[in-house]
Design a protein around this motif. Structure first.
Motif, PDB file in Angstrom:
ATOM      1  N   TRP A  61     -51.139  12.190  45.527  1.00 18.88           N
ATOM      2  CA  TRP A  61     -50.601  12.652  44.244  1.00 18.88           C
ATOM      3  C   TRP A  61     -51.683  12.616  43.165  1.00 18.88           C
ATOM      4  O   TRP A  61     -51.871  13.572  42.411  1.00 18.88           O
ATOM      5  CB  TRP A  61     -49.404  11.782  43.857  1.00 18.88           C
ATOM      6  CG  TRP A  61     -48.819  12.093  42.506  1.00 18.88           C
ATOM      7  CD1 TRP A  61     -49.355  11.793  41.290  1.00 18.88           C
ATOM      8  CD2 TRP A  61     -47.593  12.776  42.236  1.00 18.88           C
ATOM      9  NE1 TRP A  61     -48.535  12.221  40.281  1.00 18.88           N
ATOM     10  CE2 TRP A  61     -47.450  12.829  40.823  1.00 18.88           C
ATOM     11  CE3 TRP A  61     -46.603  13.324  43.035  1.00 18.88           C
ATOM     12  CZ2 TRP A  61     -46.354  13.423  40.211  1.00 18.88           C
ATOM     13  CZ3 TRP A  61     -45.500  13.914  42.429  1.00 18.88           C
ATOM     14  CH2 TRP A  61     -45.379  13.965  41.035  1.00 18.88           C
ATOM     15  N   LEU A  64     -54.409  15.404  43.559  1.00 17.03           N
ATOM     16  CA  LEU A  64     -54.059  16.826  43.515  1.00 17.03           C
ATOM     17  C   LEU A  64     -54.611  17.454  42.245  1.00 17.03           C
ATOM     18  O   LEU A  64     -54.449  16.932  41.149  1.00 17.03           O
ATOM     19  CB  LEU A  64     -52.543  17.013  43.560  1.00 17.03           C
ATOM     20  CG  LEU A  64     -51.850  16.860  44.920  1.00 17.03           C
ATOM     21  CD1 LEU A  64     -50.364  17.120  44.776  1.00 17.03           C
ATOM     22  CD2 LEU A  64     -52.444  17.801  45.955  1.00 17.03           C
ATOM     23  N   GLY A  68     -50.494  21.755  45.021  1.00 14.89           N
ATOM     24  CA  GLY A  68     -50.440  21.004  46.266  1.00 14.89           C
ATOM     25  C   GLY A  68     -51.324  21.626  47.320  1.00 14.89           C
ATOM     26  O   GLY A  68     -52.159  22.493  47.036  1.00 14.89           O
ATOM     27  N   ASP A  79     -46.874  19.437  48.403  1.00 13.74           N
ATOM     28  CA  ASP A  79     -47.050  19.646  46.963  1.00 13.74           C
ATOM     29  C   ASP A  79     -46.487  18.447  46.220  1.00 13.74           C
ATOM     30  O   ASP A  79     -46.068  17.454  46.823  1.00 13.74           O
ATOM     31  CB  ASP A  79     -46.392  20.954  46.522  1.00 13.74           C
ATOM     32  CG  ASP A  79     -44.944  21.076  47.003  1.00 13.74           C
ATOM     33  OD1 ASP A  79     -44.367  20.033  47.380  1.00 13.74           O
ATOM     34  OD2 ASP A  79     -44.396  22.191  47.006  1.00 13.74           O
ATOM     35  N   ARG A  80     -46.482  18.539  44.902  1.00 17.01           N
ATOM     36  CA  ARG A  80     -45.996  17.395  44.118  1.00 17.01           C
ATOM     37  C   ARG A  80     -44.520  17.108  44.402  1.00 17.01           C
ATOM     38  O   ARG A  80     -44.103  15.952  44.419  1.00 17.01           O
ATOM     39  CB  ARG A  80     -46.220  17.652  42.626  1.00 17.01           C
ATOM     40  CG  ARG A  80     -47.688  17.684  42.236  1.00 17.01           C
ATOM     41  CD  ARG A  80     -47.875  17.685  40.724  1.00 17.01           C
ATOM     42  NE  ARG A  80     -49.289  17.771  40.377  1.00 17.01           N
ATOM     43  CZ  ARG A  80     -50.111  16.729  40.317  1.00 17.01           C
ATOM     44  NH1 ARG A  80     -49.642  15.521  40.597  1.00 17.01           N
ATOM     45  NH2 ARG A  80     -51.387  16.889  40.008  1.00 17.01           N
ATOM     46  N   GLN A  81     -43.741  18.143  44.594  1.00 16.86           N
ATOM     47  CA  GLN A  81     -42.334  17.938  44.927  1.00 16.86           C
ATOM     48  C   GLN A  81     -42.199  17.173  46.241  1.00 16.86           C
ATOM     49  O   GLN A  81     -41.435  16.207  46.339  1.00 16.86           O
ATOM     50  CB  GLN A  81     -41.628  19.291  45.029  1.00 16.86           C
ATOM     51  CG  GLN A  81     -40.147  19.222  45.344  1.00 16.86           C
ATOM     52  CD  GLN A  81     -39.271  18.862  44.163  1.00 16.86           C
ATOM     53  OE1 GLN A  81     -38.080  18.639  44.309  1.00 16.86           O
ATOM     54  NE2 GLN A  81     -39.835  18.804  42.968  1.00 16.86           N
ATOM     55  N   LEU A  83     -44.438  15.235  47.739  1.00 16.80           N
ATOM     56  CA  LEU A  83     -44.959  13.873  47.609  1.00 16.80           C
ATOM     57  C   LEU A  83     -43.981  12.961  46.873  1.00 16.80           C
ATOM     58  O   LEU A  83     -43.868  11.767  47.194  1.00 16.80           O
ATOM     59  CB  LEU A  83     -46.307  13.902  46.892  1.00 16.80           C
ATOM     60  CG  LEU A  83     -47.478  14.459  47.703  1.00 16.80           C
ATOM     61  CD1 LEU A  83     -48.715  14.625  46.829  1.00 16.80           C
ATOM     62  CD2 LEU A  83     -47.796  13.549  48.896  1.00 16.80           C
ATOM     63  N   ALA A  84     -43.275  13.503  45.878  1.00 13.98           N
ATOM     64  CA  ALA A  84     -42.272  12.701  45.182  1.00 13.98           C
ATOM     65  C   ALA A  84     -41.175  12.256  46.149  1.00 13.98           C
ATOM     66  O   ALA A  84     -40.757  11.087  46.149  1.00 13.98           O
ATOM     67  CB  ALA A  84     -41.674  13.501  44.026  1.00 13.98           C
ATOM     68  N   SER A 355     -36.903  18.628  38.731  1.00 16.19           N
ATOM     69  CA  SER A 355     -37.264  17.278  38.275  1.00 16.19           C
ATOM     70  C   SER A 355     -36.036  16.380  38.138  1.00 16.19           C
ATOM     71  O   SER A 355     -36.120  15.171  38.326  1.00 16.19           O
ATOM     72  CB  SER A 355     -38.009  17.347  36.944  1.00 16.19           C
ATOM     73  OG  SER A 355     -37.235  18.010  35.964  1.00 16.19           O
ATOM     74  N   ASP A 515     -43.541  15.985  36.434  1.00 14.61           N
ATOM     75  CA  ASP A 515     -44.713  16.466  37.175  1.00 14.61           C
ATOM     76  C   ASP A 515     -44.335  16.922  38.577  1.00 14.61           C
ATOM     77  O   ASP A 515     -44.987  17.800  39.157  1.00 14.61           O
ATOM     78  CB  ASP A 515     -45.773  15.372  37.273  1.00 14.61           C
ATOM     79  CG  ASP A 515     -46.413  15.060  35.923  1.00 14.61           C
ATOM     80  OD1 ASP A 515     -46.306  15.907  35.015  1.00 14.61           O
ATOM     81  OD2 ASP A 515     -47.003  13.973  35.788  1.00 14.61           O
ATOM     82  N   ALA A 516     -43.291  16.299  39.139  1.00 15.02           N
ATOM     83  CA  ALA A 516     -42.864  16.658  40.489  1.00 15.02           C
ATOM     84  C   ALA A 516     -42.100  17.978  40.535  1.00 15.02           C
ATOM     85  O   ALA A 516     -41.866  18.510  41.626  1.00 15.02           O
ATOM     86  CB  ALA A 516     -41.983  15.549  41.071  1.00 15.02           C
TER      87      ALA A 516
END
Length: 523
Positions: A61, A64, A68, A79-81, A83-84, A355, A515-516
């Motif tokens: 995270w 990045l 992603g 991607d950030r989604q 990884l969250a 989010s 951010d996610a």
């Protein structure tokens, strides 16, 4: 001519760590013969793998520079989604592993001594006498978490199905491994398995229709095909509906919820805690990615389904929970109502849902694991002084606030968070979900959700009143005992602190959730 796939193993690192640890755990079962040693090794291996994968996910995270990385073209992205969701699932898995390892004061664990033995048979009695333990639950937990991690990061409908089966099969097995009420446990597992098979068939039928329309099972290709033929949706709409139905089963939405009360009540409570938090999170994550990378142009055609299922789910979950007398079954129907609250965020397909839903699932998952951890500590006690199974009848919780004020206080905090009371994480989570719906024009749905939340507060407050304001009948005082195990108490205090902090100081977590809200592929 065969072309080798381009795979980024570094992007897959957290997932590979978990799945490889699960494979090593299977070898541990074959190599280490002493149950106590095997249990300690399995717990250590599981926690190291899950926490190590959590650290790697956090590092990914932080490193990045864009949305992603493509882990495998056409199949998986990190991607950030994703990884969250990785971080959420790994936290839930680590907390679940601690509950799996906990025991009562008498040394009794939550799982049967021999899963293959017939309930009440001489084989089962012999397994208990010899001190056998089903330590296979630890690699099963790892495979379930690994499957969920693949589930939330895939961009292909067939890969999604494979990931679905990878995490579902271990759950079917673990639900059937309860130490007490074995027949009820088997019944719950069978219902879960059969309905899961039906939902998988429905999902695959939907995928077949989408493939027939788009000539591809990749999310991006389906999106392109929908945009290219806006006037010809004869296969797209029924295919999309069937795919969503398959995911709504895992989410526990009405009318696809019938497995959850029986499975939640019958499963070993540590399994219920993990399953209630992680499975719902994985289903919500997959639904988010599909909606915003494949089915977004069908918002008008699918809104009727989302709205109808959300309303019915909130109403049925709340009303049926009001009449429950078993606390595990009450929380099961509560989870059904929460599935409706999750669907509220999808109203209008607002980008805020990307989010809002992860934050909501964080708050709900922590409170759920904490609540079921508390349930494992309140146990029945026979007249001869032996401690039995969990005391799950509501009346048995009367006066718990006097027996153990800290434990009852933690449970009250979790219940208030479920109800969405201010200064708890649940309030912030519901606020975010409802704000996403309003942003998408779904304010009438939010009104229904607010009324359902107010009604649901009754059965949460009822239990709080029982714990703190109800006297215990004199002939019942000696029939309930509060147990203690360090692992369970650690889980309770971690989740209670997180629920309180996220309710009072949510800014940091909300910033991370914001951010996610980024997908690598999509509109």
């Amino acid at each position: 001519m065969f072309t080798a796939p381009d795979i980024s193993y570094m992007a897959f690192a957290p997932l590979l760590m978990v799945l490889l640890a699960g494979a090593v755990g299977v070898l541990v079962e074959a190599i280490i013969r002493t149950p106590a040693t095997r249990r300690a090794v399995q717990l250590a291996l599981t926690l190291v793998a899950l926490l190590g994968a959590l650290v790697v996910s956090a590092v990914q995270w932080a490193s990045l520079t864009a949305a992603g990385n493509v882990a495998q073209t056409g199949f998986f992205v990190v991607d950030r989604q994703a990884l969250a969701w990785f971080c959420l699932l790994l936290v839930f898995g680590a907390l679940g592993a601690l509950l799996f390892a906990a025991r009562t004061r008498a040394g009794e664990e939550s799982f049967t001594s021999l899963g293959a033995a017939t309930p009440g048979s001489p084989e089962e009695a012999e397994a208990r006498r010899r001190g056998l333990e089903v330590t296979e639950v630890f690699p099963l937990l790892l495979f379930a978490v690994g499957g969920m991690m693949a589930f939330v990061s895939t961009t292909d409908f067939l890969a999604l199905f494979v990931a679905l089966e990878v995490f579902s099969l271990p759950l079917y097995i673990m639900v059937a491994l309860a130490r007490r009420k074995r027949l009820l446990s088997h019944e719950g597992a069978l219902k879960y398995f059969l309905l899961g098979a039906f939902s998988s068939a429905i999902y695959l039928f939907g995928v077949a229709l989408l493939y027939g329309a788009a000539a591809s099972t990749t999310y991006g290709d389906v999106l392109t095909a929908v945009l290219a033929s806006p006037g010809d949706l004869a296969l797209f709409v029924p295919g999309a509906v069937l795919v969503i139905v398959g995911l709504l089963f895992k989410l526990g939405a009405v009318p696809f919820h019938t497995w959850s009360p029986d499975a939640y009540q019958a499963a070993p409570t540590p399994v219920t805690a993990f399953m209630a938090a992680a499975t719902k999170a994985a289903a919500a994550a997959a639904l988010l990615r599909i909606v915003f990378t494949a089915l977004y142009p069908l918002e008008w055609e699918l809104s009727w389904m989302i709205w109808t299922v959300a309303i019915v789910t909130m109403v049925v979950g709340t009303v049926v929970a009001l009449v429950q007398t078993d606390i595990k079954r009450m929380l099961a129907y509560s989870s059904v109502a929460h599935a409706g609250f999750i669907l509220v965020a999808f109203a209008g397909f607002s980008a805020q849902a990307l989010s809002a839903v992860p934050f909501y699932m964080l708050t709900y998952g922590l409170a759920t694991i904490g609540a079921f951890a508390v349930i494992t500590q309140v146990r029945e006690k026979a007249e001869d002084g032996t401690v039995g199974g969990e005391a799950t009848r509501l009346g048995q919780w009367a006066g718990l606030g006097r027996r153990d004020p800290m434990l009852a206080g933690a449970m009250a905090l979790f219940l208030l968070s479920f109800a969405g009371i201010p200064l708890t994480a649940g309030f912030i989570g519901k606020f975010q979900a409802f704000a996403a719906a309003i942003d998408g024009g779904g304010w009438p749905l939010v009104l229904v959700a607010v009324v359902a939340s107010a009604a649901a507060a009754f059965f949460y407050v009822r239990l709080i009143v029982l714990m703190f304001l109800t006297d215990v009948p004199e002939d019942q005082q000696a029939l309930v005992e509060v147990d203690y195990h360090p692992y369970t108490r650690v889980v309770i205090w971690i989740t209670a602190a997180a629920v309180l902090i996220l309710g009072v100081l949510p800014a940091g977590a909300l910033s991370i959730a914001s951010d996610a809200g980024v997908l690598l592929t999509g509109l």
